[in-house]
Design an enzyme around this catalytic site. Structure first.
Site, PDB file in Angstrom:
ATOM      1  N   GLU A   5     -20.908  20.449  -4.910  1.00 45.20           N
ATOM      2  CA  GLU A   5     -21.553  21.748  -4.747  1.00 45.20           C
ATOM      3  C   GLU A   5     -21.905  22.225  -6.146  1.00 45.20           C
ATOM      4  O   GLU A   5     -21.034  22.693  -6.878  1.00 45.20           O
ATOM      5  CB  GLU A   5     -20.601  22.738  -4.044  1.00 45.20           C
ATOM      6  N   CYS A  24     -23.809  31.088  -7.511  1.00 44.84           N
ATOM      7  CA  CYS A  24     -24.552  29.821  -7.476  1.00 44.84           C
ATOM      8  C   CYS A  24     -25.828  29.961  -6.662  1.00 44.84           C
ATOM      9  O   CYS A  24     -26.871  29.443  -7.044  1.00 44.84           O
ATOM     10  CB  CYS A  24     -23.678  28.705  -6.925  1.00 44.84           C
TER      11      CYS A  24
HETATM   12  P1  NAD Z   1     -17.634  23.747 -14.528  1.00 42.14           P
HETATM   13  O1  NAD Z   1     -18.508  22.615 -14.185  1.00 42.14           O
HETATM   14  O2  NAD Z   1     -17.474  24.122 -15.946  1.00 42.14           O
HETATM   15  O3  NAD Z   1     -16.140  23.521 -13.984  1.00 42.14           O
HETATM   16  C1  NAD Z   1     -15.863  23.361 -12.617  1.00 42.14           C
HETATM   17  C2  NAD Z   1     -14.481  22.765 -12.447  1.00 42.14           C
HETATM   18  O4  NAD Z   1     -14.472  21.421 -12.949  1.00 42.14           O
HETATM   19  C3  NAD Z   1     -13.375  23.508 -13.212  1.00 42.14           C
HETATM   20  O5  NAD Z   1     -12.240  23.580 -12.402  1.00 42.14           O
HETATM   21  C4  NAD Z   1     -13.122  22.601 -14.408  1.00 42.14           C
HETATM   22  O6  NAD Z   1     -11.823  22.697 -14.942  1.00 42.14           O
HETATM   23  C5  NAD Z   1     -13.346  21.235 -13.794  1.00 42.14           C
HETATM   24  N1  NAD Z   1     -13.672  20.147 -14.740  1.00 42.14           N
HETATM   25  C6  NAD Z   1     -14.208  20.243 -15.987  1.00 42.14           C
HETATM   26  N2  NAD Z   1     -14.367  19.005 -16.517  1.00 42.14           N
HETATM   27  C7  NAD Z   1     -13.926  18.120 -15.595  1.00 42.14           C
HETATM   28  C8  NAD Z   1     -13.856  16.700 -15.533  1.00 42.14           C
HETATM   29  N3  NAD Z   1     -14.259  15.935 -16.548  1.00 42.14           N
HETATM   30  N4  NAD Z   1     -13.370  16.124 -14.402  1.00 42.14           N
HETATM   31  C9  NAD Z   1     -12.979  16.873 -13.356  1.00 42.14           C
HETATM   32  N5  NAD Z   1     -13.017  18.237 -13.359  1.00 42.14           N
HETATM   33  C10 NAD Z   1     -13.489  18.848 -14.454  1.00 42.14           C
HETATM   34  O7  NAD Z   1     -18.180  24.971 -13.645  1.00 42.14           O
HETATM   35  P2  NAD Z   1     -17.731  26.496 -13.722  1.00 42.14           P
HETATM   36  O8  NAD Z   1     -18.309  27.071 -14.968  1.00 42.14           O
HETATM   37  O9  NAD Z   1     -16.266  26.621 -13.470  1.00 42.14           O
HETATM   38  O10 NAD Z   1     -18.467  27.092 -12.443  1.00 42.14           O
HETATM   39  C11 NAD Z   1     -19.782  27.564 -12.486  1.00 42.14           C
HETATM   40  C12 NAD Z   1     -20.729  26.562 -11.874  1.00 42.14           C
HETATM   41  O11 NAD Z   1     -20.349  26.302 -10.519  1.00 42.14           O
HETATM   42  C13 NAD Z   1     -22.149  27.062 -11.803  1.00 42.14           C
HETATM   43  O12 NAD Z   1     -23.038  26.022 -12.109  1.00 42.14           O
HETATM   44  C14 NAD Z   1     -22.284  27.480 -10.356  1.00 42.14           C
HETATM   45  O13 NAD Z   1     -23.610  27.525  -9.901  1.00 42.14           O
HETATM   46  C15 NAD Z   1     -21.483  26.434  -9.685  1.00 42.14           C
HETATM   47  N6  NAD Z   1     -21.079  26.879  -8.332  1.00 42.14           N
HETATM   48  C16 NAD Z   1     -21.592  26.235  -7.240  1.00 42.14           C
HETATM   49  C17 NAD Z   1     -21.238  26.652  -5.965  1.00 42.14           C
HETATM   50  C18 NAD Z   1     -21.771  25.971  -4.741  1.00 42.14           C
HETATM   51  O14 NAD Z   1     -21.163  26.118  -3.687  1.00 42.14           O
HETATM   52  N7  NAD Z   1     -22.838  25.229  -4.820  1.00 42.14           N
HETATM   53  C19 NAD Z   1     -20.359  27.726  -5.810  1.00 42.14           C
HETATM   54  C20 NAD Z   1     -19.865  28.361  -6.942  1.00 42.14           C
HETATM   55  C21 NAD Z   1     -20.233  27.915  -8.203  1.00 42.14           C
END
Ligand code: NAD
Length: 456
Positions: A210, A244
């Protein structure tokens, strides 16, 4: 053994117990968890507000939506996933064919910070309802909210640790991805999704992503402009623009463009707190890029952004190759561009590498629905924004950089299951071709029938 490995190990044994229960037995336990969350909504929303900086009412709305989904998943899992008969077809008419969706085992859920309950529960609730145990890695910006959800499970359903949280930054997420879980449900940015997918490729772990969005709103000349402006303001500025599937771009038919801008500008008020310290600089860079390439800042501008807060920014006539148009901003900014006709609005909406959701405003709802069908997105709302978010029976997910796979709805339940096909022979086939000593005359007859059925 690391903490993540130990947690996944415990989840494995919990999964055996949980997966062995009937759908009814799981439903009563899921509903007990739901009641616990609902009764403590004040405590949970206060915690979300504290960790994210969003107003507590917004946090409460997030919990309300999440609980609606949990309730639906608990009540519908049996019907959607339970064993049922399917037609066995001409060649296997002597068999009864049944289909059932069985649990995968342990699901690793990796969540973001912007909706720390609603978003991860979109995976967690559906994965649990499908009979899996879950290990949940919340965002490092909202760890206590993540831990609260797992503690709530332990309080409502004591015994086996069917839902557990592991806390930490991306390195813990990476470890969870490596740990041998049966599927990873990742929500976050496309950049991180690429890293997660690379790890999943090593271990051949299936993945649902997502991702982010750059959602557009299309405003037709016949739209109710007040309603469209209100929706654009809510979808663009609500939750400090950190949604998002919020609105980031608005394409307005030229004849109503000045009037729409006027009405939207009147609603662009109120300073908001950004959740993470990195985000304001990203928002400022997007606004500066738009303005330096000739876009007009109709409300606010680069000075609307401090180190921790952002006031709404409305940008007009921004070149389509500005990063304010091409990249996810995740701040309370709206790019509002005029279009000659709806065809141009559709083309520009679809020009994005993202494809999460969109909204269309027009008094002609038949036409608006037709426009929705031409958009390369996973969801669309007509005469509203985010309408789909509160409909648990609808699947949610995107295309392109917005991800793949679906959470919510029947598709969301199946996403965390394996389809198992079972046939049971009722009587010997009159024309049995599935044997080594096949009768050539039977084959001749079968071929005649085949030509009659498919070759005419
Ligand atoms: P992010 O990609 O920085 O982090 C997301 C998660 O991934 C965090 O828990 C982080 O600790 C983890 N992570 C980081 N590096 C990793 C790795 N190498 N392996 C595994 N996990 C890892 O995103 P964010 O800043 O926390 O969230 C914002 C983003 O999420 C925006 O792009 C937003 O649009 C998206 N989002 C999408 C939805 C949806 O349903 N489509 C919903 C909410 C947010």
């Amino acid at each position: 053994m690391t903490e993540v490995q130990a947690t996944v190990e415990k989840a494995r044994s919990a999964a055996r117990w949980w997966g062995g229960l009937s759908h009814n037995e799981r439903r009563s336990r899921l509903l007990a968890w739901k009641r616990h969350i609902a009764r403590h909504i004040g405590e949970l929303s206060a915690l979300i507000a504290e960790e994210t900086g969003k107003p507590q009412d917004d946090a409460a709305l997030e919990v309300m939506l999440a609980v609606e989904h949990l309730d639906w998943a608990a009540r519908h899992a049996g019907k959607v996933l339970g064993r049922h008969k399917v037609p066995s077809g001409m060649l296997a008419a002597n068999h009864v064919a049944t289909l059932e969706y069985l649990p995968l085992g342990v699901i690793g859920v990796i969540g973001p910070w912007n909706y720390p309950v609603y978003t991860p529960l979109g995976s967690v609730s559906y994965a649990l309802a499908a009979g899996n145990a879950v290990v949940f890695k919340p965002s490092e910006h909202t760890p206590r909210t993540g831990a609260w959800l797992a503690d709530a499970w332990a309080a409502a359903v004591p015994g086996e640790p069917v839902l557990q949280a592991v806390l930490g930054d991306g390195s813990v997420g990476a470890e969870l991805t490596w740990s041998g879980v049966d599927k990873v449900a990742f929500t976050g940015s496309a950049a991180t999704a690429r890293k997660v997918m690379a790890t999943c490729a090593e271990t051949l772990t299936p993945l649902v992503v997502e991702g982010g969005g750059k959602d557009a709103m299309i405003v037709a000349a016949d739209a109710d402009l007040d309603a469209a402006a209100r929706a654009a303001a809510f979808g663009g500025f609500g939750n400090a623009g950190q949604t998002c599937a919020g609105v980031e771009r608005v394409y307005v038919e030229r004849s109503v463009y000045p009037e729409f801008l006027l009405r939207l500008s009147a609603l662009a008020v109120g300073e908001q707190t950004m959740t993470t310290p990195e985000q304001p600089a990203i928002v400022r860079a997007h606004v500066e890029d738009a303005v330096s390439r000739g876009g007009r800042a109709v409300v606010g501008g680069p000075s609307s952004i401090t180190d921790s807060t952002v006031a709404p920014v409305v940008l007009a006539e921004v070149p389509e190759d500005s990063i304010a148009v091409t990249e996810e901003t995740f701040g309370p900014t709206l790019v509002v561009n005029p279009v000659d006709d709806i065809g141009e609005a559709i083309r520009l909406t679809n020009a994005s590498k993202y494809g999460l959701a969109a909204s269309i405003f027009s008094k002609d709802s038949h036409r608006a629905t037709g426009i929705a069908r031409k958009l390369r997105t996973g969801a669309a709302s007509v005469n509203a924004v985010l309408g789909f978010a509160g409909v648990p029976s609808l699947p949610f997910g995107g295309v392109g950089d917005s991800g793949f796979g679906r959470i919510h709805g029947a598709d969301g339940l199946r996403e965390f299951s394996r389809a198992q096909a079972v046939t049971r022979q009722r009587f010997a086939a009159p024309m049995d071709l599935m044997r080594l000593d096949r009768d050539p005359k039977v084959m001749q007859r079968a071929l005649k029938l085949f030509h009659f059925r498919h070759g005419r």
